[in-house]
Design an enzyme around this catalytic site. Structure first.
Site, PDB file in Angstrom:
ATOM      1  N   LYS A  13      -7.317  -2.537  11.485  1.00 18.93           N
ATOM      2  CA  LYS A  13      -6.580  -2.416  11.282  1.00 18.93           C
ATOM      3  C   LYS A  13      -5.294  -1.129  11.433  1.00 18.93           C
ATOM      4  O   LYS A  13      -4.744  -0.574  12.503  1.00 18.93           O
ATOM      5  CB  LYS A  13      -5.483  -4.060  11.432  1.00 18.93           C
ATOM      6  CG  LYS A  13      -6.285  -5.221  11.870  1.00 18.93           C
ATOM      7  CD  LYS A  13      -6.111  -6.645  11.677  1.00 18.93           C
ATOM      8  CE  LYS A  13      -5.501  -6.326  10.258  1.00 18.93           C
ATOM      9  NZ  LYS A  13      -6.672  -6.351   8.829  1.00 18.93           N
ATOM     10  N   ARG A  88       0.283 -13.694  12.771  1.00 23.84           N
ATOM     11  CA  ARG A  88      -1.458 -14.420  11.628  1.00 23.84           C
ATOM     12  C   ARG A  88      -1.595 -15.795  11.912  1.00 23.84           C
ATOM     13  O   ARG A  88      -2.062 -16.408  11.390  1.00 23.84           O
ATOM     14  CB  ARG A  88      -1.460 -14.015   9.863  1.00 23.84           C
ATOM     15  CG  ARG A  88      -1.632 -11.931  10.200  1.00 23.84           C
ATOM     16  CD  ARG A  88      -1.368 -12.093   8.289  1.00 23.84           C
ATOM     17  NE  ARG A  88      -1.135 -11.053   8.019  1.00 23.84           N
ATOM     18  CZ  ARG A  88      -1.287  -9.917   7.599  1.00 23.84           C
ATOM     19  NH1 ARG A  88      -3.302 -10.463   7.160  1.00 23.84           N
ATOM     20  NH2 ARG A  88      -2.115  -8.587   7.700  1.00 23.84           N
ATOM     21  N   ARG A 171      -8.506 -14.147   0.731  1.00 22.84           N
ATOM     22  CA  ARG A 171      -8.135 -13.624   2.077  1.00 22.84           C
ATOM     23  C   ARG A 171      -8.951 -13.776   3.394  1.00 22.84           C
ATOM     24  O   ARG A 171      -7.869 -14.489   3.837  1.00 22.84           O
ATOM     25  CB  ARG A 171      -7.517 -11.905   2.226  1.00 22.84           C
ATOM     26  CG  ARG A 171      -6.673 -12.110   0.696  1.00 22.84           C
ATOM     27  CD  ARG A 171      -7.137 -10.328   0.298  1.00 22.84           C
ATOM     28  NE  ARG A 171      -6.600  -9.342   1.867  1.00 22.84           N
ATOM     29  CZ  ARG A 171      -6.772  -8.270   1.365  1.00 22.84           C
ATOM     30  NH1 ARG A 171      -7.365  -7.965   0.709  1.00 22.84           N
ATOM     31  NH2 ARG A 171      -6.511  -6.871   2.544  1.00 22.84           N
TER      32      ARG A 171
HETATM   33  P1  AP5 Z   1      -8.118  -0.979   6.351  1.00 25.18           P
HETATM   34  O1  AP5 Z   1      -7.568  -0.028   8.139  1.00 25.18           O
HETATM   35  O2  AP5 Z   1      -7.160  -0.563   5.933  1.00 25.18           O
HETATM   36  O3  AP5 Z   1      -8.273  -2.484   7.071  1.00 25.18           O
HETATM   37  P2  AP5 Z   1      -6.950  -3.080   7.684  1.00 25.18           P
HETATM   38  O4  AP5 Z   1      -7.339  -4.320   9.022  1.00 25.18           O
HETATM   39  O5  AP5 Z   1      -6.029  -3.232   8.207  1.00 25.18           O
HETATM   40  O6  AP5 Z   1      -7.060  -4.667   5.944  1.00 25.18           O
HETATM   41  P3  AP5 Z   1      -6.029  -4.894   5.292  1.00 25.18           P
HETATM   42  O7  AP5 Z   1      -6.829  -4.645   4.358  1.00 25.18           O
HETATM   43  O8  AP5 Z   1      -4.984  -3.977   4.927  1.00 25.18           O
HETATM   44  O9  AP5 Z   1      -5.296  -6.346   6.403  1.00 25.18           O
HETATM   45  P4  AP5 Z   1      -4.740  -7.508   5.645  1.00 25.18           P
HETATM   46  O10 AP5 Z   1      -4.660  -7.678   7.049  1.00 25.18           O
HETATM   47  O11 AP5 Z   1      -5.892  -8.273   5.407  1.00 25.18           O
HETATM   48  O12 AP5 Z   1      -4.100  -7.036   4.646  1.00 25.18           O
HETATM   49  P5  AP5 Z   1      -2.305  -6.947   5.123  1.00 25.18           P
HETATM   50  O13 AP5 Z   1      -2.054  -5.551   4.064  1.00 25.18           O
HETATM   51  O14 AP5 Z   1      -1.696  -6.413   7.042  1.00 25.18           O
HETATM   52  O15 AP5 Z   1      -9.456  -0.451   6.099  1.00 25.18           O
HETATM   53  C1  AP5 Z   1      -9.589  -1.233   5.401  1.00 25.18           C
HETATM   54  C2  AP5 Z   1     -10.918  -0.308   4.618  1.00 25.18           C
HETATM   55  O16 AP5 Z   1     -11.608   0.365   5.478  1.00 25.18           O
HETATM   56  C3  AP5 Z   1     -10.587   1.602   4.117  1.00 25.18           C
HETATM   57  O17 AP5 Z   1     -11.158   1.897   3.215  1.00 25.18           O
HETATM   58  C4  AP5 Z   1     -10.673   2.394   5.746  1.00 25.18           C
HETATM   59  O18 AP5 Z   1     -10.608   4.230   5.630  1.00 25.18           O
HETATM   60  C5  AP5 Z   1     -11.650   1.473   6.195  1.00 25.18           C
HETATM   61  N1  AP5 Z   1     -12.742   2.025   7.407  1.00 25.18           N
HETATM   62  C6  AP5 Z   1     -11.412   1.260   8.559  1.00 25.18           C
HETATM   63  N2  AP5 Z   1     -12.473   1.969   9.658  1.00 25.18           N
HETATM   64  C7  AP5 Z   1     -13.403   2.265   9.208  1.00 25.18           C
HETATM   65  C8  AP5 Z   1     -14.526   2.113  10.167  1.00 25.18           C
HETATM   66  N3  AP5 Z   1     -14.213   2.129  11.342  1.00 25.18           N
HETATM   67  N4  AP5 Z   1     -15.349   2.778   9.374  1.00 25.18           N
HETATM   68  C9  AP5 Z   1     -15.578   2.623   8.034  1.00 25.18           C
HETATM   69  N5  AP5 Z   1     -14.733   2.562   7.211  1.00 25.18           N
HETATM   70  C10 AP5 Z   1     -13.511   2.005   7.735  1.00 25.18           C
HETATM   71  O19 AP5 Z   1      -1.621  -8.345   4.719  1.00 25.18           O
HETATM   72  C11 AP5 Z   1      -2.242  -7.994   3.519  1.00 25.18           C
HETATM   73  C12 AP5 Z   1      -0.853  -9.494   2.548  1.00 25.18           C
HETATM   74  O20 AP5 Z   1       0.598  -9.289   3.458  1.00 25.18           O
HETATM   75  C13 AP5 Z   1      -1.485 -10.822   3.240  1.00 25.18           C
HETATM   76  O21 AP5 Z   1      -2.643 -11.376   2.801  1.00 25.18           O
HETATM   77  C14 AP5 Z   1      -0.699 -11.838   3.165  1.00 25.18           C
HETATM   78  O22 AP5 Z   1      -0.075 -12.300   2.487  1.00 25.18           O
HETATM   79  C15 AP5 Z   1       1.152 -10.711   3.582  1.00 25.18           C
HETATM   80  N6  AP5 Z   1       0.526 -10.794   5.074  1.00 25.18           N
HETATM   81  C16 AP5 Z   1       0.941  -9.816   5.723  1.00 25.18           C
HETATM   82  N7  AP5 Z   1       0.867 -10.041   6.849  1.00 25.18           N
HETATM   83  C17 AP5 Z   1       1.658 -11.217   6.845  1.00 25.18           C
HETATM   84  C18 AP5 Z   1       1.379 -11.874   7.925  1.00 25.18           C
HETATM   85  N8  AP5 Z   1       2.077 -11.825   8.891  1.00 25.18           N
HETATM   86  N9  AP5 Z   1       2.291 -13.592   7.484  1.00 25.18           N
HETATM   87  C19 AP5 Z   1       2.352 -13.885   6.102  1.00 25.18           C
HETATM   88  N10 AP5 Z   1       1.802 -12.872   5.235  1.00 25.18           N
HETATM   89  C20 AP5 Z   1       1.131 -11.203   5.739  1.00 25.18           C
END
Ligand code: AP5
Length: 221
Positions: A13, A88, A171
């Site tokens: 994402k 979410r 997660r």
């Molecule tokens: P990346 O692009 O970072 O993936 P992502 O989907 O953004 O993954 P996240 O781990 O950031 O998502 P998340 O939703 O769990 O975390 P967030 O920070 O939002 O890609 C991942 C990896 O793969 C990278 O190394 C990238 O280079 C690689 N990659 C990407 N695309 C690729 C491809 N096509 N091929 C190969 N490699 C690829 O949330 C963290 C925490 O914050 C949550 O757990 C929660 O505690 C809190 N939080 C955030 N939002 C909320 C909410 N709305 N409500 C409540 N708590 C929240």
């Protein structure tokens, strides 16, 4: 365009939101990034949020909703936005709907990046992030030119505190319980577009652009 990006942790994402934000000059609003900034700055919200984030659980809706609604009021979101990681939960989605209805600017589309759980785990465990510009790297297929240093701004790359194996499994379970119901929520509203995200980043971007460029121009935008 007013977009929501859905998908498992590690689905890409953030990666795709950055690409689209550069292409269409609309802001990427990542709730994860905003919350991590609060944690880093030691704000009251950051102190509350940290406990949940480090456990791989969601920060309570009431804290996150207000933060996002305030962010959407900022001038750069006037011409559109990409919500990366929000909503979410169903209550978050309902709150977003109500807020956008008030401003008569409904969502244009919800894009779900689809990957399997084993791929999600591999992507997250191998990820390194630049704390300054938030660019993502991966030890297997997207390495920086110099060992663990960001190519763009030479900052030392970091692992996030929620990237160990146990927390990642938690997660994924939380996603299944609390976020997967949103797929139906948005499908019923005719907004959901699935993108197969198990392909190289540039291929996924092309698939995303094809979906967005193919939206009915009569759709709200
Ligand atoms: P990346 O692009 O970072 O993936 P992502 O989907 O953004 O993954 P996240 O781990 O950031 O998502 P998340 O939703 O769990 O975390 P967030 O920070 O939002 O890609 C991942 C990896 O793969 C990278 O190394 C990238 O280079 C690689 N990659 C990407 N695309 C690729 C491809 N096509 N091929 C190969 N490699 C690829 O949330 C963290 C925490 O914050 C949550 O757990 C929660 O505690 C809190 N939080 C955030 N939002 C909320 C909410 N709305 N409500 C409540 N708590 C929240």
């Amino acid at each position: 365009m007013r977009l929501v990006f859905l998908g498992l942790p590690g689905a890409g994402k953030g990666t795709q939101a950055r690409v689209l934000s550069a292409r269409d000059a609309i802001p990427q609003i990542s709730t994860g990034d905003i919350l991590r900034e609060h944690v880093q700055e030691g704000t009251a919200l950051g102190i509350d949020a940290r406990t949940f984030m480090d456990r791989g659980e969601y920060v309570p809706d009431e804290l996150v909703v207000e933060m996002v609604i305030d962010r959407l009021d900022e001038p750069d979101a006037e011409k559109g936005f990409i919500l990366d990681g929000f909503p979410r939960t169903v209550p978050q989605a309902v709150a977003l709907d109500r807020s956008l209805e008030r401003s008569a600017k409904p969502l244009t589309a919800v894009v779900q990046f689809v990957i399997s759980e084993p791929i999600a785990i591999r992507r997250i465990l191998g990820r390194y992030t630049c704390p300054a510009c938030k660019r993502q790297y991966h030890v297997e297929w997207s390495q920086p030119k110099n060992d663990l240093i960001c190519d763009d701004d030479q900052t030392a790359l970091e692992k996030r505190s929620d990237e160990d194996q146990l927390t990642v499994l938690r997660r994924l379970a939380v996603y299944r319980q609390q976020t997967a119901p949103l797929e139906r929520f948005y499908a019923e509203r005719g907004l959901l577009h699935a993108v197969d995200a198990e392909a190289p980043t540039t291929v996924v971007s092309d698939r995303l652009f094809a979906v967005l460029d193919g939206l009915d121009p009569g759709d709200p935008s």
